[in-house]
Design an enzyme around this catalytic site. Structure first.
Site, PDB file in Angstrom:
ATOM      1  N   ASP A   1      58.672  34.944  -5.502  1.00 20.69           N
ATOM      2  CA  ASP A   1      59.047  34.932  -6.918  1.00 20.69           C
ATOM      3  C   ASP A   1      57.821  34.610  -7.763  1.00 20.69           C
ATOM      4  OD1 ASP A   1      60.738  35.230  -9.077  1.00 20.69           O
ATOM      5  OD2 ASP A   1      61.463  33.165  -9.024  1.00 20.69           O
TER       6      ASP A   1
ATOM      7  N   HIS B   1      58.006  32.780 -21.115  1.00 22.54           N
ATOM      8  CA  HIS B   1      58.811  31.875 -20.292  1.00 22.54           C
ATOM      9  C   HIS B   1      57.983  30.673 -19.842  1.00 22.54           C
ATOM     10  CE1 HIS B   1      61.625  30.387 -17.312  1.00 22.54           C
ATOM     11  NE2 HIS B   1      60.715  30.514 -16.367  1.00 22.54           N
TER      12      HIS B   1
ATOM     13  N   GLU C   1      68.300  33.287 -14.156  1.00 22.55           N
ATOM     14  CA  GLU C   1      66.977  33.733 -14.585  1.00 22.55           C
ATOM     15  C   GLU C   1      66.988  35.248 -14.576  1.00 22.55           C
ATOM     16  OE1 GLU C   1      63.980  31.729 -12.143  1.00 22.55           O
ATOM     17  OE2 GLU C   1      63.939  30.082 -13.609  1.00 22.55           O
TER      18      GLU C   1
ATOM     19  N   THR D   1      61.295  34.882 -14.564  1.00 21.24           N
ATOM     20  CA  THR D   1      62.133  35.028 -15.755  1.00 21.24           C
ATOM     21  C   THR D   1      61.405  35.827 -16.835  1.00 21.24           C
ATOM     22  OG1 THR D   1      63.025  32.865 -15.254  1.00 21.24           O
ATOM     23  CG2 THR D   1      63.485  33.744 -17.447  1.00 21.24           C
TER      24      THR D   1
HETATM   25 MN    MN Z   1      62.658  32.737 -10.823  1.00 22.95          MN
END
Ligand code: MN
Length: 415
Positions: A124, A131, A197, A347
């Site tokens: 990720d 963000h 998210e 995100t």
């Molecule tokens: Mn995330």
């Protein structure tokens, strides 16, 4: 514009120009590969059985598999050949497929969708500057919201692949350790700040050998396609556990993806520029040309007994770091990526408050609750709420959609 002989609604996510891949099943039949077209799924296993891929000289057993990995591993020239053939078979005119329509086209409403790929590893990223700035402002200091490394490398962590689930899966509120401000010691309880998210993930389409890096120039050849990604998060657990090694149990209880993998080829008409980067990045992260896509994204919350309410509208193109840079950075040390690996964007927030991609930001850590259509308010996601993410590209009458990723939240499990 190219049309199909199948009747496809004007606002459909799945016109003939899209042709995304997924894994579906019907009744008692085994999961297999399908392509979305309008309100139907074209069964590729059966399409192959009737000989429509015969002259392409590919191993059509891949279409009977329960994951796309084997098909993806056949390589980019094969993805292209199959897409061309599907376009020929589905475009208006004298398609020989018409005679088999009843056998090879399944109404989507009758099918169950499954995870499209066997995900080996999942990473990720944290690639939205808006963000990262919002979170840094809330948890640290608005004057120094971004940590010193942020503009120099696409920050990421290795997540967990086993808990990535398909849209429609119900999510139980996780329990865990948190340390409320008023408490001296940590407590164990169901998360009080369950969040979504809004992310998009790409699926790796080609291995690189251990020790061999992927350049920004070559990176897109290693990407098969994209899905919507909801990286479910428990903010109270996260705040207590994340120092010094980053997210753990606040994230790995579930992430959800949309079932249809939209290919890079389908996205091509929506290619566009990423934000200007300042300061200039190191040479291995530099790139030429447009490396991102104009994908409109939105999130809606549907309380148990009310109409859904759209709470966020964002865009994939806002991301500061593009996929080519992410992949180049991920492999610059020789890390080997494999077919089916998944890399999520982080995100995706925009500049305005209505484009923030999480409740954490939309309600500014719960200080500005959102009003739902039934008059109730939300600081975070409550039990029996359904969170729906949608994504689509649209211009000049062409719409390439992702469908949706949708999960209902259930109370924490007590056993
Ligand atoms: Mn995330």
């Amino acid at each position: 514009m190219l049309q199909s002989w199948l009747k496809i609604a004007e606002n459909s996510d799945f016109p003939i120009q899209n042709l995304p891949y997924g894994i579906f099943s019907i009744a008692d039949k085994k999961p297999r590969v399908g392509v979305a077209i309008g309100d139907f799924i074209l069964d590729l296993k059966k399409t192959a059985k009737y000989g429509f891929f015969k002259d392409l000289k590919i191993d059509t057993a891949v279409f009977g598999a329960k994951y796309l990995n084997d098909f993806i591993a056949l390589g980019k020239p094969t993805w292209h050949k199959v897409r061309q053939r599907l376009t020929e078979l589905l475009k208006e005119g004298n398609s020989p497929l018409k005679l088999y329509a009843e056998k090879v086209l399944i109404p989507m409403s009758e099918a169950t969708m499954h995870l499209p790929v066997k995900i080996g590893d999942y990473t990720d990223f944290y690639s939205s500057i808006e963000h990262a700035t919002n979170v840094g402002s809330m948890f640290r200091d608005p004057q120094n919201a971004l940590l010193p490394n942020w503009r120099h490398l696409p920050v990421a962590y290795h997540g967990r692949a086993s808990s990535i689930v398909i849209s429609g899966t119900k999510i139980h509120r996780p329990s865990g350790q948190s340390k409320p401000a008023h408490s001296e010691v940590p407590i164990f309880q169901p998360s009080h700040s369950l969040d979504f998210e809004l992310e998009v993930a790409f699926i790796v389409g080609k291995d690189n050998e251990l020790g061999k890096k992927i350049s920004t120039e070559n990176a897109e050849n290693h990407i098969f396609g994209l899905v919507l990604f909801n990286d479910w998060s428990a903010r109270d657990i996260q705040a207590w556990e994340y120092v010094p090694l980053g997210p753990f149990l606040a994230k790995n209880f579930a992430s959800a993806i949309s079932p249809w993998v939209v290919t890079m080829e389908a996205l091509e008409p929506f290619r566009c520029a990423s934000p200007q980067q300042e300061p200039e990045v190191l040479p291995y992260l530099q790139y030429e040309g447009d490396k991102t896509f104009d994908i409109k994204l939105e999130v809606a919350i549907k309380p148990q007994n009310a109409e859904e309410k759209t709470v966020c509208q964002s865009n994939f193109k806002y991301l500061y770091w593009n996929m080519s840079q992410q992949l180049a950075h991920h492999t610059i040390n020789g890390c080997n990526m494999q077919v089916g690996d998944m890399c999520a964007s982080g995100t995706i927030s925009g500049a305005t408050p209505d484009s923030y991609g999480s409740m954490l930001e939309l309600t500014w850590r719960g200080t500005q609750p959102l009003e739902m259509n039934d008059g109730s308010t939300r600081k975070f996601i409550e039990d029996y709420d359904t969170v729906i993410m949608r994504g689509f590209c649209q211009k000049d009458g062409l719409r390439i959609g992702f469908g949706e990723v949708c999960n209902k939240v259930l109370p924490t499990k007590t056993d």
